[in-house]
Design a protein around this motif. Structure first.
Motif, short mmCIF file in Angstrom:
data_model
loop_
_atom_site.label_atom_id
_atom_site.label_comp_id
_atom_site.label_asym_id
_atom_site.label_seq_id
_atom_site.Cartn_x
_atom_site.Cartn_y
_atom_site.Cartn_z
N THR A 69 -10.31 44.58 134.81
CA THR A 69 -10.48 43.89 136.09
C THR A 69 -11.74 43.05 136.02
O THR A 69 -12.62 43.34 135.22
N ASN A 70 -11.79 41.99 136.82
CA ASN A 70 -13.01 41.19 136.75
C ASN A 70 -14.11 41.81 137.61
O ASN A 70 -13.85 42.60 138.51
N LEU A 71 -15.33 41.48 137.27
CA LEU A 71 -16.50 42.10 137.91
C LEU A 71 -16.55 41.83 139.41
O LEU A 71 -16.85 42.73 140.19
N THR A 72 -16.22 40.63 139.81
CA THR A 72 -16.25 40.30 141.24
C THR A 72 -15.26 41.16 142.02
O THR A 72 -15.59 41.68 143.09
N ASP A 73 -14.05 41.34 141.49
CA ASP A 73 -13.07 42.21 142.15
C ASP A 73 -13.55 43.65 142.18
O ASP A 73 -13.38 44.36 143.19
N TYR A 74 -14.15 44.10 141.11
CA TYR A 74 -14.65 45.47 141.04
C TYR A 74 -15.72 45.71 142.10
O TYR A 74 -15.69 46.71 142.82
N ILE A 75 -16.65 44.77 142.21
CA ILE A 75 -17.71 44.89 143.22
C ILE A 75 -17.10 44.92 144.62
O ILE A 75 -17.48 45.72 145.46
N SER A 76 -16.12 44.06 144.86
CA SER A 76 -15.45 44.04 146.16
C SER A 76 -14.76 45.37 146.45
O SER A 76 -14.81 45.88 147.58
N MET A 77 -14.11 45.95 145.45
CA MET A 77 -13.43 47.23 145.65
C MET A 77 -14.43 48.33 145.99
O MET A 77 -14.15 49.18 146.86
N ILE A 78 -15.58 48.32 145.35
CA ILE A 78 -16.62 49.32 145.65
C ILE A 78 -17.12 49.13 147.08
O ILE A 78 -17.30 50.10 147.83
#
Length: 90
Positions: free
Chosen positions: A26-35
């Motif tokens: 997954t891309n980092l931006t999506d990961y941060i958003s999920m967190i």
């Protein structure tokens, strides 16, 4: 934010993003958003904070962005999520 992480690591944002996606899928931006949305869900479930306060607490400065991301990952609005939790408790 991706740019801040890249600055801290003295690497380009593009390289960090590619490396993160290669490793995690997954891309980092999506990961941060999920967190952020996971934390927002916790706050919706355990506090009486308003949506604007929760958005700010999880690092999302725009109410519109908060609602858009919440709906993207959860399929419902933050208020619908809170209402659903309250119905489950009744």
């Amino acid at each position: 934010y991706l740019e801040r992480i890249a600055d801290e690591m003295h690497l380009s944002a593009k390289y960090i993003s590619k490396l993160f996606k290669d490793v995690t899928g997954t891309n980092l931006t999506d990961y941060i958003s999920m967190i952020r949305i996971a934390e927002a869900k916790r706050l919706l479930a355990t506090t009486t904070m308003k949506n604007d306060e929760i958005a700010e607490a999880v690092g999302i400065l725009s109410r519109a962005t908060f609602f858009r991301l919440f709906k993207k990952y959860e399929g419902i609005t933050p208020q619908e999520y809170r209402n659903m939790l309250q119905k489950e408790q009744d």
